[in-house]
Design a protein around this motif. Structure first.
Motif, PDB file in Angstrom:
ATOM      1  N   ILE A  64      -8.130  -1.237  11.139  1.00  0.00           N
ATOM      2  CA  ILE A  64      -6.867  -0.556  10.310  1.00  0.00           C
ATOM      3  C   ILE A  64      -5.932  -1.518  10.163  1.00  0.00           C
ATOM      4  CG2 ILE A  64      -7.911   1.601  11.413  1.00  0.00           C
ATOM      5  CD1 ILE A  64      -5.240   1.551  12.895  1.00  0.00           C
ATOM      6  N   VAL A  65      -5.852  -2.656  10.456  1.00  0.00           N
ATOM      7  CA  VAL A  65      -4.704  -3.621  10.165  1.00  0.00           C
ATOM      8  C   VAL A  65      -4.252  -3.722   8.916  1.00  0.00           C
ATOM      9  CG1 VAL A  65      -3.859  -6.004  10.215  1.00  0.00           C
ATOM     10  CG2 VAL A  65      -5.167  -5.230  11.945  1.00  0.00           C
ATOM     11  N   GLN A  66      -3.056  -3.124   8.385  1.00  0.00           N
ATOM     12  CA  GLN A  66      -2.567  -3.444   7.162  1.00  0.00           C
ATOM     13  C   GLN A  66      -1.660  -4.348   6.683  1.00  0.00           C
ATOM     14  OE1 GLN A  66       0.001   0.065   6.136  1.00  0.00           O
ATOM     15  NE2 GLN A  66       0.913   0.053   8.385  1.00  0.00           N
ATOM     16  N   ARG A  67      -1.617  -4.527   5.528  1.00  0.00           N
ATOM     17  CA  ARG A  67      -0.700  -5.698   4.793  1.00  0.00           C
ATOM     18  C   ARG A  67       0.749  -5.468   5.410  1.00  0.00           C
ATOM     19  NH1 ARG A  67      -0.625  -7.920  -0.929  1.00  0.00           N
ATOM     20  NH2 ARG A  67       1.117  -9.084  -1.311  1.00  0.00           N
ATOM     21  N   PRO A  68       1.488  -6.455   6.038  1.00  0.00           N
ATOM     22  CA  PRO A  68       2.801  -6.243   6.478  1.00  0.00           C
ATOM     23  C   PRO A  68       3.710  -6.356   5.223  1.00  0.00           C
ATOM     24  CG  PRO A  68       2.042  -8.519   6.640  1.00  0.00           C
ATOM     25  CD  PRO A  68       0.662  -7.755   6.302  1.00  0.00           C
ATOM     26  N   ALA A  69       4.877  -5.496   5.580  1.00  0.00           N
ATOM     27  CA  ALA A  69       5.931  -5.400   4.553  1.00  0.00           C
ATOM     28  C   ALA A  69       6.450  -6.754   4.005  1.00  0.00           C
ATOM     29  CB  ALA A  69       7.044  -4.493   4.825  1.00  0.00           C
ATOM     30  N   ALA A  70       6.660  -7.022   2.869  1.00  0.00           N
ATOM     31  CA  ALA A  70       6.972  -8.314   2.193  1.00  0.00           C
ATOM     32  C   ALA A  70       8.361  -8.291   2.669  1.00  0.00           C
ATOM     33  CB  ALA A  70       6.859  -8.314   0.834  1.00  0.00           C
ATOM     34  N   GLY A  71       9.065  -9.475   3.253  1.00  0.00           N
ATOM     35  CA  GLY A  71      10.131  -9.702   3.864  1.00  0.00           C
ATOM     36  C   GLY A  71      10.859  -8.982   4.836  1.00  0.00           C
ATOM     37  N   GLY A  72      10.036  -7.848   5.390  1.00  0.00           N
ATOM     38  CA  GLY A  72      10.746  -6.983   6.158  1.00  0.00           C
ATOM     39  C   GLY A  72      10.502  -7.416   7.581  1.00  0.00           C
ATOM     40  N   ALA A  75     -18.704   3.776   8.077  1.00  0.00           N
ATOM     41  CA  ALA A  75     -17.836   4.700   7.679  1.00  0.00           C
ATOM     42  C   ALA A  75     -16.297   4.404   7.730  1.00  0.00           C
ATOM     43  CB  ALA A  75     -18.276   6.238   8.312  1.00  0.00           C
ATOM     44  N   ALA A  76     -15.950   3.936   8.898  1.00  0.00           N
ATOM     45  CA  ALA A  76     -14.553   3.443   9.151  1.00  0.00           C
ATOM     46  C   ALA A  76     -13.837   2.828   8.171  1.00  0.00           C
ATOM     47  CB  ALA A  76     -14.647   2.935  10.754  1.00  0.00           C
ATOM     48  N   SER A  77     -14.678   1.632   7.742  1.00  0.00           N
ATOM     49  CA  SER A  77     -14.235   0.666   6.732  1.00  0.00           C
ATOM     50  C   SER A  77     -13.909   1.386   5.480  1.00  0.00           C
ATOM     51  CB  SER A  77     -15.278  -0.428   6.519  1.00  0.00           C
ATOM     52  OG  SER A  77     -15.386  -1.238   7.629  1.00  0.00           O
ATOM     53  N   ALA A 124     -20.717  -3.440   5.134  1.00  0.00           N
ATOM     54  CA  ALA A 124     -21.009  -3.364   3.758  1.00  0.00           C
ATOM     55  C   ALA A 124     -19.593  -2.908   3.132  1.00  0.00           C
ATOM     56  CB  ALA A 124     -22.426  -2.579   3.558  1.00  0.00           C
ATOM     57  N   ALA A 125     -19.232  -1.846   3.863  1.00  0.00           N
ATOM     58  CA  ALA A 125     -18.080  -1.152   3.120  1.00  0.00           C
ATOM     59  C   ALA A 125     -16.821  -2.199   2.853  1.00  0.00           C
ATOM     60  CB  ALA A 125     -17.607   0.000   3.798  1.00  0.00           C
ATOM     61  N   SER A 129     -13.768  -9.353   2.848  1.00  0.00           N
ATOM     62  CA  SER A 129     -12.549  -8.973   3.303  1.00  0.00           C
ATOM     63  C   SER A 129     -11.601  -7.907   2.424  1.00  0.00           C
ATOM     64  CB  SER A 129     -11.713 -10.124   3.295  1.00  0.00           C
ATOM     65  OG  SER A 129     -11.194 -10.623   2.128  1.00  0.00           O
ATOM     66  N   TYR A 130     -10.582  -7.386   3.104  1.00  0.00           N
ATOM     67  CA  TYR A 130      -9.904  -6.206   2.333  1.00  0.00           C
ATOM     68  C   TYR A 130      -9.073  -6.766   1.324  1.00  0.00           C
ATOM     69  CZ  TYR A 130     -11.247  -3.438   6.541  1.00  0.00           C
ATOM     70  OH  TYR A 130     -12.117  -2.725   7.358  1.00  0.00           O
ATOM     71  N   SER A 131      -8.396  -8.179   1.569  1.00  0.00           N
ATOM     72  CA  SER A 131      -7.634  -8.681   0.408  1.00  0.00           C
ATOM     73  C   SER A 131      -7.458  -9.935   0.934  1.00  0.00           C
ATOM     74  CB  SER A 131      -6.234  -8.021   0.638  1.00  0.00           C
ATOM     75  OG  SER A 131      -5.749  -8.259   1.948  1.00  0.00           O
ATOM     76  N   PRO A 132      -6.662 -11.021   0.148  1.00  0.00           N
ATOM     77  CA  PRO A 132      -6.620 -12.490   0.406  1.00  0.00           C
ATOM     78  C   PRO A 132      -6.038 -12.826   1.673  1.00  0.00           C
ATOM     79  CG  PRO A 132      -6.070 -12.013  -1.938  1.00  0.00           C
ATOM     80  CD  PRO A 132      -6.403 -10.546  -1.254  1.00  0.00           C
ATOM     81  N   GLY A 133      -5.271 -11.695   2.281  1.00  0.00           N
ATOM     82  CA  GLY A 133      -4.707 -11.866   3.639  1.00  0.00           C
ATOM     83  C   GLY A 133      -5.457 -11.152   4.761  1.00  0.00           C
ATOM     84  N   TRP A 134      -6.953 -10.343   4.645  1.00  0.00           N
ATOM     85  CA  TRP A 134      -7.729  -9.735   5.379  1.00  0.00           C
ATOM     86  C   TRP A 134      -6.607  -8.346   5.829  1.00  0.00           C
ATOM     87  CZ3 TRP A 134     -12.469 -10.613   6.479  1.00  0.00           C
ATOM     88  CH2 TRP A 134     -13.056  -9.977   7.677  1.00  0.00           C
TER      89      TRP A 134
END
Length: 444
Positions: A155-163, A275-277, A375-376, A388-393
């Motif tokens: 569930i790692v999410q993208r960190p807040a930019a500059g925060g 399902a989790a992904s 696959a998800a 990956s989820y995004s260029p930053g994983w």
């Protein structure tokens, strides 16, 4: 005599506390090393440096999962608890050296560091499984450490930019944090010093053979191969359908290669991972990260009391179905994201313990399937051309939310459920440990 008995009881409980604490910290370290290969601090680096490492993450996860299967088979073959704890200690020292040396080396070598982390983590996960499988409490702690860290990494999410880093990010630091690695080493050292580290290894079994290793290779390769394919060609419906069928087929072959009904956990965790992904978990408040660990514990406790594989596969199906509905009718919000985090924890904790196999090596095969990007995951990252989820994983919240990962997760859950039904019909309950449908080992 009464006082001596009291002191003896206290010593036994103390020794058990040290044992299970060492198991938990070691498995949590290993799970984070595989599932959270990207440090928050690397997010601000030049894109080409991060991109080079990101592209290697799925392969590193795949390698770590396969090493875990091999390590478990070797420990059972050797039949030595000392060898298992030595390998675990060596793995922790390898991860510690990898992280302690990171600030003083060329940052372009992140790909190498990532592989090192995953390989050593595989050694830890695989080596500890045969040791803990002779103790009910240790088995529970082992599974809790693995699944809680895997769910947290999912569930790692993208960190807040500059925060500033939030409290959870400060505690975790790099993945895994150095303090957790050191704590695991200290607990193992303490256990050896007071002779508390001494779980016997699960006895050799004629069913532990090359078939276990091949079973792991089949499910790990089938999931990894289809994920890589979907990350590039997942926009085509036919490709998604074929990929889902390949995952189901590979999981079925892997499950039937294991003895008795030991293959059920493989199918449960393959369905859960998909399902989790696909489940919405972003955007969310930082404190929601702690909920996934609590939810894993609750799900694990429920499975310990009511181990029902049909319920586990139904929960994965329901989670994928809700993800599909939300993707079609709304955009991600904080309420749905927090609920998604809780569902991942509950379903993951329940799925991992709903059908514990008789053999520790079979459980490691299932865990290996969980570590490989599903696959998800690939379908979420196909716009970036990678698994990956995004260029930053990190997970990002696209608008509108894409329902295709949920479609794939639904198909995988249905297929795995069908294979579980076949296993129940075609395979009798194994004699050992009630067919693996109850916790292995004794009641220590």
């Amino acid at each position: 005599m009464n006082r001596r008995s009291t002191l003896w009881g206290i010593e036994i409980r103390w020794n058990m506390l040290v044992r299970v604490s060492a198991v938990y910290t070691a498995t949590a370290t290993a799970g984070l090393a595989i599932m959270m290969p990207v440090s928050y601090g690397w997010y601000g680096l030049p894109p080409y440096k991060v991109d080079l490492m990101i592209r290697s993450v799925p392969r590193a996860m795949e390698s770590g999962a396969m090493v875990a299967v091999l390590a478990a088979a070797l420990v059972v073959g050797i039949g030595s608890a000392r060898a298992a704890w030595f390998a675990t200690t060596l793995g922790l020292l390898g991860i510690l050296a990898n992280h302690a040396g990171l600030p003083w080396v060329d940052i372009d070598s992140l790909t190498t560091f990532n592989f090192i982390d995953s390989l050593w983590a595989g050694v830890i996960v695989g080596s500890l499984a045969p040791v803990v499988w002779t103790s009910r409490k240790a088995t529970s702690v082992y599974l809790f450490g693995v699944i809680s860290s895997a769910a947290l990494g999912n569930i790692v999410q993208r960190p807040a930019a500059g925060g500033d880093l939030n409290p959870i990010e400060r505690v975790l630091g790099d993945a895994p944090p150095v303090w957790l690695i050191v704590l695991a080493l200290v607990l193992i050292g303490l256990g050896l010093l007071i002779r508390a580290i001494g779980f016997p290894v699960a006895p050799p079994d004629e069913r532990v053979s090359l078939a276990t290793v091949v079973s792991g290779a089949i499910v790990i390769f089938s999931v990894a191969m289809t994920s890589k394919w979907l990350s590039h060609s997942g926009a085509h419906p036919a490709v998604v359908v074929i990929a889902v069928l390949v995952v189901i087929t590979g999981s079925a072959i892997s499950a039937f290669m294991l003895p008795g009904r030991d293959g059920i956990p493989v199918l449960l965790l393959v369905a859960f991972a998909a399902a989790a992904s696909a489940t919405v978990t972003v955007p969310r408040p930082w404190w929601a990260d702690a909920l996934v660990i609590l939810a894993v514990g609750l799900g694990l406790a429920a499975a310990r009391r009511w181990p029902l594989p049909p319920v586990a596969i139904s929960l994965s199906f329901a989670m994928a179905l809700v993800a599909m509905i939300l993707a079609l009718v709304t955009t991600p919000g904080q309420v749905s994201s927090v609920l998604g985090v809780v569902c991942i924890g509950l379903v993951g904790g329940y799925s991992v313990a709903a059908a514990l196999p008789a053999l520790a090596t079979s459980m490691v095969v299932a865990i290996g399937a969980l570590f490989v990007p599903s696959a998800a995951v690939a379908l979420r990252g196909r716009l970036f051309g990678r698994v990956s989820y995004s260029p930053g994983w990190y997970r990002v919240a696209p608008a509108p939310h894409d329902p295709v990962p949920a479609y794939a997760a639904l198909g995988i859950a249905i297929g795995c459920g069908g294979v579980i039904y076949l296993l129940y019909r075609l395979r009798s309950v194994a004699e050992k440990d009630g067919g693996g449908l109850a916790y292995p080992g004794n009641n220590q």
